[in-house]
Every structure is written in structure tokens, then in C-alpha cells.
Write a protein that holds these residues in place. Structure first.
Motif, PDB file in Angstrom:
ATOM      1  N   ALA A 149      43.284  43.963  -1.561  1.00  0.00           N
ATOM      2  CA  ALA A 149      44.060  44.448  -2.982  1.00  0.00           C
ATOM      3  C   ALA A 149      44.872  45.359  -2.375  1.00  0.00           C
ATOM      4  N   ARG A 150      44.063  46.899  -2.118  1.00  0.00           N
ATOM      5  CA  ARG A 150      44.432  48.008  -2.098  1.00  0.00           C
ATOM      6  C   ARG A 150      46.217  47.488  -0.866  1.00  0.00           C
ATOM      7  N   GLU A 151      46.330  46.653  -0.403  1.00  0.00           N
ATOM      8  CA  GLU A 151      47.155  46.715   0.470  1.00  0.00           C
ATOM      9  C   GLU A 151      48.436  45.318   0.136  1.00  0.00           C
ATOM     10  N   ALA A 152      47.840  44.710  -1.182  1.00  0.00           N
ATOM     11  CA  ALA A 152      48.595  44.053  -1.591  1.00  0.00           C
ATOM     12  C   ALA A 152      49.941  43.683  -2.562  1.00  0.00           C
ATOM     13  N   ALA A 153      49.627  45.685  -2.212  1.00  0.00           N
ATOM     14  CA  ALA A 153      51.307  45.963  -3.528  1.00  0.00           C
ATOM     15  C   ALA A 153      52.421  45.944  -2.636  1.00  0.00           C
ATOM     16  N   HIS A 154      51.327  46.204  -1.230  1.00  0.00           N
ATOM     17  CA  HIS A 154      52.884  46.497   0.625  1.00  0.00           C
ATOM     18  C   HIS A 154      53.308  45.598   0.770  1.00  0.00           C
ATOM     19  N   SER A 155      52.328  44.242   0.489  1.00  0.00           N
ATOM     20  CA  SER A 155      53.314  43.098   1.126  1.00  0.00           C
ATOM     21  C   SER A 155      54.692  42.241   1.190  1.00  0.00           C
ATOM     22  N   ALA A 156      55.377  42.676   0.157  1.00  0.00           N
ATOM     23  CA  ALA A 156      57.131  42.547  -0.001  1.00  0.00           C
ATOM     24  C   ALA A 156      57.613  43.598   0.657  1.00  0.00           C
ATOM     25  N   GLY A 157      57.793  44.473   0.699  1.00  0.00           N
ATOM     26  CA  GLY A 157      57.961  46.046   1.865  1.00  0.00           C
ATOM     27  C   GLY A 157      57.892  45.115   3.058  1.00  0.00           C
ATOM     28  N   LEU A 158      56.074  44.962   3.037  1.00  0.00           N
ATOM     29  CA  LEU A 158      56.435  44.462   4.902  1.00  0.00           C
ATOM     30  C   LEU A 158      56.892  43.358   5.207  1.00  0.00           C
ATOM     31  N   ALA A 159      57.704  42.253   4.334  1.00  0.00           N
ATOM     32  CA  ALA A 159      58.014  40.789   4.619  1.00  0.00           C
ATOM     33  C   ALA A 159      59.510  41.854   5.095  1.00  0.00           C
ATOM     34  N   GLU A 160      59.456  42.538   3.640  1.00  0.00           N
ATOM     35  CA  GLU A 160      61.083  43.312   4.047  1.00  0.00           C
ATOM     36  C   GLU A 160      61.451  42.989   5.723  1.00  0.00           C
ATOM     37  N   ALA A 161      60.805  45.007   5.757  1.00  0.00           N
ATOM     38  CA  ALA A 161      60.442  45.148   7.933  1.00  0.00           C
ATOM     39  C   ALA A 161      60.284  43.697   8.428  1.00  0.00           C
ATOM     40  N   ARG A 162      59.974  43.074   8.308  1.00  0.00           N
ATOM     41  CA  ARG A 162      59.398  41.505   9.257  1.00  0.00           C
ATOM     42  C   ARG A 162      61.074  40.648   9.379  1.00  0.00           C
ATOM     43  N   ALA A 163      61.622  41.098   8.629  1.00  0.00           N
ATOM     44  CA  ALA A 163      62.703  40.434   8.147  1.00  0.00           C
ATOM     45  C   ALA A 163      63.615  41.257   9.090  1.00  0.00           C
ATOM     46  N   CYS A 164      64.398  42.512   8.812  1.00  0.00           N
ATOM     47  CA  CYS A 164      64.849  43.249   9.265  1.00  0.00           C
ATOM     48  C   CYS A 164      64.897  43.090  10.874  1.00  0.00           C
ATOM     49  N   ALA A 165      62.730  43.152  11.211  1.00  0.00           N
ATOM     50  CA  ALA A 165      62.857  43.202  12.298  1.00  0.00           C
ATOM     51  C   ALA A 165      63.371  42.255  13.577  1.00  0.00           C
ATOM     52  N   GLU A 166      62.760  40.698  12.755  1.00  0.00           N
ATOM     53  CA  GLU A 166      63.495  39.448  13.080  1.00  0.00           C
ATOM     54  C   GLU A 166      65.497  39.323  13.584  1.00  0.00           C
ATOM     55  N   THR A 167      65.774  39.770  12.578  1.00  0.00           N
ATOM     56  CA  THR A 167      67.150  40.221  12.586  1.00  0.00           C
ATOM     57  C   THR A 167      67.927  40.901  14.004  1.00  0.00           C
ATOM     58  N   LEU A 168      67.312  42.104  14.170  1.00  0.00           N
ATOM     59  CA  LEU A 168      67.636  42.949  14.601  1.00  0.00           C
ATOM     60  C   LEU A 168      66.739  42.379  16.212  1.00  0.00           C
ATOM     61  N   ARG A 169      66.280  41.749  16.624  1.00  0.00           N
ATOM     62  CA  ARG A 169      65.408  41.594  17.507  1.00  0.00           C
ATOM     63  C   ARG A 169      66.609  40.646  17.975  1.00  0.00           C
ATOM     64  N   ALA A 170      67.001  39.102  17.142  1.00  0.00           N
ATOM     65  CA  ALA A 170      67.944  38.016  17.531  1.00  0.00           C
ATOM     66  C   ALA A 170      69.111  38.525  18.098  1.00  0.00           C
TER      67      ALA A 170
END
Length: 148
Positions: A24-45
Motif C-alpha cells: 500500500a505504501r509503495e503503490a503510490a510510486h508505481s507510475a513513476g517507476l513504470a516511467e523510469a523503466r520505460a526510459c531505461a528501456e529506451t536508453l538501453r536500446a
């Protein structure tokens, strides 16, 4: 006083309750973490495509031993709400960390077993500035990793 461990059902109940609370505490950060992962996927590619060209060039020049390994994206080793991937050749390493608060940090290059650094941090929207920093970052790693 008994030295027997608690019954498995008590332990399971306690960890289940803790899981709910932490989730419940971390759920508020899931959108930001998803955006971070998407950015990391772009940079890694982008980095993977550039390394493919580097590997082709060193191979054609007769030095295939200069290949650099690129890891998969994984949860960050130090930051709870971040992801990372790294590049390494031998003891030479560089890390790209993308944080859910909207930052990209380029760590290194450095030698494994030594202090990490230097670090450069950019907002996700840094665009050309981040692209230039990544190019310089990769050049430094490749130069250092290819120097005896």
C-alpha cells in the motif's frame, strides 16, 4: 521460555500483513517507476545499438576482445524506486540508473572494487544534453576498458 520457532501460520500471517502494508505504501510510486523503466528501456536500446556498431568496428580492426557486456534492466542496487543496467568489460564498469522521481544518473566509469563515480544526474526531459552526456560517458568507459 520456549526456543521453538513460531508456527508457520503465524509467520505467514505476519508477513502477509507486512506485505499488504508495504504494498500500500509503495503503490503510490508505481507510475513513476513504470516511467523510469520505460526510459531505461529506451536508453538501453540506444546504447545496445551503438555498442553493436562499436563491436563490429573493433572486430573488423582485429580486436574482438574489446567487447563490452550490457546487462538487462533490473531493480537498482541502492535505490528502492529506481532501475538500472550496466556495462562492463573486465573490471571496468559503468551504470545507468533511472529513478522514479524523474532522474537519470550516469555512474562511472569505474573499476570494480574501487569507489563508484563520478556521477552525473539529469532530468528525464534533458534531451540533447542527456544524449551528449551518454555519448561522452560511453566513450570514457570504452577508452578506459581498452587501456592496459
Amino acid at each position: 521460555m520456549s526456543t521453538a520457532p513460531p508456527p508457520a501460520s503465524d509467520l505467514g500471517d505476519r508477513l502477509e500483513a507486512l506485505g499488504r502494508a508495504l504494498g500500500a505504501r509503495e503503490a503510490a510510486h508505481s507510475a513513476g517507476l513504470a516511467e523510469a523503466r520505460a526510459c531505461a528501456e529506451t536508453l538501453r536500446a540506444q546504447i545496445a545499438a551503438a555498442l553493436e556498431r562499436f563491436h563490429g568496428a573493433v572486430g573488423e580492426a582485429g580486436a574482438p576482445h574489446l567487447r563490452v557486456a550490457l546487462s538487462e534492466i533490473r531493480p537498482d542496487d541502492k535505490h528502492l524506486r529506481a532501475v538500472e543496467f550496466d556495462l562492463c568489460r573486465g573490471r571496468h564498469r559503468a551504470i545507468v540508473t533511472v529513478k522514479s522521481r524523474g532522474e537519470v544518473t550516469l555512474v562511472g566509469p569505474f573499476r570494480t572494487g574501487k569507489n563508484e563515480g563520478p556521477c552525473l544526474t539529469f532530468p528525464l526531459a534533458a534531451g540533447d544534453e542527456l544524449a551528449e552526456a551518454i555519448a561522452t560517458f560511453l566513450e570514457r568507459l570504452l577508452e578506459e576498458a581498452a587501456t592496459p
